[in-house]
Motif scaffolding. Sequence first.
Motif, PDB file in Angstrom:
ATOM      1  N   SER A   1     -41.889 -15.004 -44.806  1.00  0.00           N
ATOM      2  CA  SER A   1     -42.544 -13.756 -45.206  1.00  0.00           C
ATOM      3  C   SER A   1     -43.730 -14.005 -46.137  1.00  0.00           C
ATOM      4  CB  SER A   1     -41.549 -12.788 -45.838  1.00  0.00           C
ATOM      5  OG  SER A   1     -40.998 -13.340 -47.002  1.00  0.00           O
ATOM      6  N   ASP A   2     -43.690 -15.069 -46.920  1.00  0.00           N
ATOM      7  CA  ASP A   2     -44.821 -15.411 -47.792  1.00  0.00           C
ATOM      8  C   ASP A   2     -46.050 -15.838 -46.997  1.00  0.00           C
ATOM      9  OD1 ASP A   2     -43.239 -14.886 -49.968  1.00  0.00           O
ATOM     10  OD2 ASP A   2     -42.876 -16.988 -50.463  1.00  0.00           O
ATOM     11  N   ASP A   3     -45.843 -16.226 -45.738  1.00  0.00           N
ATOM     12  CA  ASP A   3     -46.944 -16.674 -44.882  1.00  0.00           C
ATOM     13  C   ASP A   3     -47.406 -15.588 -43.918  1.00  0.00           C
ATOM     14  OD1 ASP A   3     -47.046 -19.207 -46.034  1.00  0.00           O
ATOM     15  OD2 ASP A   3     -45.538 -20.007 -44.669  1.00  0.00           O
ATOM     16  N   ILE A   4     -46.935 -14.354 -44.125  1.00  0.00           N
ATOM     17  CA  ILE A   4     -47.331 -13.215 -43.295  1.00  0.00           C
ATOM     18  C   ILE A   4     -47.979 -12.181 -44.199  1.00  0.00           C
ATOM     19  CG2 ILE A   4     -46.527 -11.298 -41.846  1.00  0.00           C
ATOM     20  CD1 ILE A   4     -44.154 -13.045 -41.026  1.00  0.00           C
ATOM     21  N   CYS A   5     -49.105 -11.637 -43.742  1.00  0.00           N
ATOM     22  CA  CYS A   5     -49.670 -10.475 -44.421  1.00  0.00           C
ATOM     23  C   CYS A   5     -50.026  -9.447 -43.361  1.00  0.00           C
ATOM     24  CB  CYS A   5     -50.870 -10.840 -45.290  1.00  0.00           C
ATOM     25  SG  CYS A   5     -52.366 -11.289 -44.394  1.00  0.00           S
ATOM     26  N   VAL A   6     -50.131  -8.192 -43.798  1.00  0.00           N
ATOM     27  CA  VAL A   6     -50.418  -7.096 -42.873  1.00  0.00           C
ATOM     28  C   VAL A   6     -51.629  -6.314 -43.365  1.00  0.00           C
ATOM     29  CG1 VAL A   6     -48.038  -6.892 -42.055  1.00  0.00           C
ATOM     30  CG2 VAL A   6     -48.739  -5.578 -44.046  1.00  0.00           C
ATOM     31  N   THR A   7     -52.426  -5.851 -42.433  1.00  0.00           N
ATOM     32  CA  THR A   7     -53.582  -5.024 -42.768  1.00  0.00           C
ATOM     33  C   THR A   7     -53.200  -3.559 -42.609  1.00  0.00           C
ATOM     34  OG1 THR A   7     -54.508  -4.834 -40.542  1.00  0.00           O
ATOM     35  CG2 THR A   7     -55.098  -6.827 -41.811  1.00  0.00           C
ATOM     36  N   SER A   8     -54.125  -2.682 -42.912  1.00  0.00           N
ATOM     37  CA  SER A   8     -53.873  -1.247 -42.747  1.00  0.00           C
ATOM     38  C   SER A   8     -53.724  -0.869 -41.278  1.00  0.00           C
ATOM     39  CB  SER A   8     -55.010  -0.445 -43.386  1.00  0.00           C
ATOM     40  OG  SER A   8     -56.240  -0.771 -42.751  1.00  0.00           O
ATOM     41  N   LYS A   9     -54.183  -1.730 -40.364  1.00  0.00           N
ATOM     42  CA  LYS A   9     -54.067  -1.453 -38.927  1.00  0.00           C
ATOM     43  C   LYS A   9     -52.789  -2.029 -38.310  1.00  0.00           C
ATOM     44  CE  LYS A   9     -58.191  -3.206 -38.211  1.00  0.00           C
ATOM     45  NZ  LYS A   9     -59.355  -3.728 -37.495  1.00  0.00           N
ATOM     46  N   ALA A  10     -52.003  -2.762 -39.085  1.00  0.00           N
ATOM     47  CA  ALA A  10     -50.788  -3.403 -38.563  1.00  0.00           C
ATOM     48  C   ALA A  10     -49.795  -2.346 -38.088  1.00  0.00           C
ATOM     49  CB  ALA A  10     -50.156  -4.283 -39.630  1.00  0.00           C
ATOM     50  N   ARG A  11     -49.212  -2.606 -36.918  1.00  0.00           N
ATOM     51  CA  ARG A  11     -48.234  -1.691 -36.327  1.00  0.00           C
ATOM     52  C   ARG A  11     -47.243  -2.526 -35.515  1.00  0.00           C
ATOM     53  NH1 ARG A  11     -49.133   2.901 -31.811  1.00  0.00           N
ATOM     54  NH2 ARG A  11     -47.470   4.280 -32.511  1.00  0.00           N
ATOM     55  N   LEU A  12     -45.986  -2.531 -35.938  1.00  0.00           N
ATOM     56  CA  LEU A  12     -44.947  -3.297 -35.260  1.00  0.00           C
ATOM     57  C   LEU A  12     -44.114  -2.370 -34.387  1.00  0.00           C
ATOM     58  CD1 LEU A  12     -43.777  -5.432 -38.303  1.00  0.00           C
ATOM     59  CD2 LEU A  12     -45.439  -6.048 -36.558  1.00  0.00           C
ATOM     60  N   ALA A  13     -43.828  -2.791 -33.162  1.00  0.00           N
ATOM     61  CA  ALA A  13     -43.056  -1.978 -32.221  1.00  0.00           C
ATOM     62  C   ALA A  13     -41.799  -2.743 -31.814  1.00  0.00           C
ATOM     63  CB  ALA A  13     -43.898  -1.652 -30.990  1.00  0.00           C
ATOM     64  N   PHE A  14     -40.642  -2.113 -32.002  1.00  0.00           N
ATOM     65  CA  PHE A  14     -39.341  -2.733 -31.726  1.00  0.00           C
ATOM     66  C   PHE A  14     -38.596  -1.952 -30.648  1.00  0.00           C
ATOM     67  CE2 PHE A  14     -40.432  -3.512 -36.131  1.00  0.00           C
ATOM     68  CZ  PHE A  14     -40.092  -4.834 -36.347  1.00  0.00           C
ATOM     69  N   HIS A  15     -37.887  -2.674 -29.793  1.00  0.00           N
ATOM     70  CA  HIS A  15     -36.999  -2.056 -28.805  1.00  0.00           C
ATOM     71  C   HIS A  15     -36.003  -3.108 -28.325  1.00  0.00           C
ATOM     72  CE1 HIS A  15     -38.908  -4.105 -25.401  1.00  0.00           C
ATOM     73  NE2 HIS A  15     -40.057  -3.833 -26.004  1.00  0.00           N
ATOM     74  N   ALA A  16     -34.998  -2.655 -27.601  1.00  0.00           N
ATOM     75  CA  ALA A  16     -34.001  -3.573 -27.050  1.00  0.00           C
ATOM     76  C   ALA A  16     -34.660  -4.521 -26.052  1.00  0.00           C
ATOM     77  CB  ALA A  16     -32.890  -2.778 -26.360  1.00  0.00           C
ATOM     78  N   ALA A  17     -34.082  -5.705 -25.930  1.00  0.00           N
ATOM     79  CA  ALA A  17     -34.560  -6.672 -24.942  1.00  0.00           C
ATOM     80  C   ALA A  17     -34.182  -6.182 -23.545  1.00  0.00           C
ATOM     81  CB  ALA A  17     -33.939  -8.046 -25.213  1.00  0.00           C
ATOM     82  N   TRP A  18     -35.015  -6.494 -22.585  1.00  0.00           N
ATOM     83  CA  TRP A  18     -34.713  -6.099 -21.216  1.00  0.00           C
ATOM     84  C   TRP A  18     -35.104  -7.209 -20.261  1.00  0.00           C
ATOM     85  CZ3 TRP A  18     -38.948  -5.787 -17.979  1.00  0.00           C
ATOM     86  CH2 TRP A  18     -40.199  -5.651 -18.592  1.00  0.00           C
ATOM     87  N   ASP A  19     -34.630  -7.116 -19.053  1.00  0.00           N
ATOM     88  CA  ASP A  19     -34.925  -8.106 -18.024  1.00  0.00           C
ATOM     89  C   ASP A  19     -34.896  -7.400 -16.680  1.00  0.00           C
ATOM     90  OD1 ASP A  19     -35.524 -10.540 -16.849  1.00  0.00           O
ATOM     91  OD2 ASP A  19     -33.902 -11.612 -17.849  1.00  0.00           O
ATOM     92  N   PHE A  20     -35.159  -8.138 -15.618  1.00  0.00           N
ATOM     93  CA  PHE A  20     -35.116  -7.595 -14.270  1.00  0.00           C
ATOM     94  C   PHE A  20     -33.797  -7.966 -13.606  1.00  0.00           C
ATOM     95  CE2 PHE A  20     -39.679  -7.924 -15.034  1.00  0.00           C
ATOM     96  CZ  PHE A  20     -40.091  -6.661 -14.652  1.00  0.00           C
ATOM     97  N   GLY A  21     -33.177  -7.009 -12.943  1.00  0.00           N
ATOM     98  CA  GLY A  21     -31.951  -7.258 -12.188  1.00  0.00           C
ATOM     99  C   GLY A  21     -32.283  -7.771 -10.800  1.00  0.00           C
ATOM    100  N   ARG A  22     -31.247  -8.050 -10.014  1.00  0.00           N
ATOM    101  CA  ARG A  22     -31.434  -8.555  -8.640  1.00  0.00           C
ATOM    102  C   ARG A  22     -32.228  -7.585  -7.780  1.00  0.00           C
ATOM    103  NH1 ARG A  22     -25.359 -10.786  -7.501  1.00  0.00           N
ATOM    104  NH2 ARG A  22     -25.369 -12.294  -9.198  1.00  0.00           N
ATOM    105  N   ASN A  23     -32.060  -6.303  -8.041  1.00  0.00           N
ATOM    106  CA  ASN A  23     -32.760  -5.294  -7.252  1.00  0.00           C
ATOM    107  C   ASN A  23     -34.197  -5.065  -7.730  1.00  0.00           C
ATOM    108  OD1 ASN A  23     -32.369  -3.977  -9.656  1.00  0.00           O
ATOM    109  ND2 ASN A  23     -31.080  -2.353  -8.821  1.00  0.00           N
TER     110      ASN A  23
END
Length: 152
Positions: A70-92
């Motif tokens: 975290s000490d090596d990360i900084c964020v600007t006023s434009k920073a926007r993080l988007a989170f969601h569950a992991a997904w993949d493709f099924g056989r179909n």
Amino acid sequence: MRFPAGVLAGLLLLTGTGASHAVVRIANDRGGPIAYYIERYEKLRAERQSVVIDGLCASACTIVLATIASDDICVTSKARLAFHAAWDFGRNGRTFTDRGATRMLYSMYPSPIQQWLDRRGGLTPRTVFLQGKELHGMYRECELDPRPSATR
């Protein structure tokens, strides 16, 4: 967490701050395969590179929070993080939520991110965004750097 190749194109700009320490700028990264991001960020960590989040960092891109100190990360006023569950493709060919990958992803995040996600129902198929004051309360604000950036 796969996206068509055209959507994968994230913009990372590299600004030189010295031969042994560089800054990677994440400006518009929509994510992609989890393994790719783990490998990418482990390499950045080994190279002692800092990360500036200066725009969208979505999906697997957020693994940066789990890999780079975290000490090596900084964020600007434009920073926007988007989170969601992991997904993949099924056989179909249809997408499905990958519960195992979602649990792994969640477990990788630092505690403040996990707590923030918990307050929003965890990692679900619905995307949630971390930005503004909440994000700046977790990560330091970037100092302005007047030097031009080179495309990486």
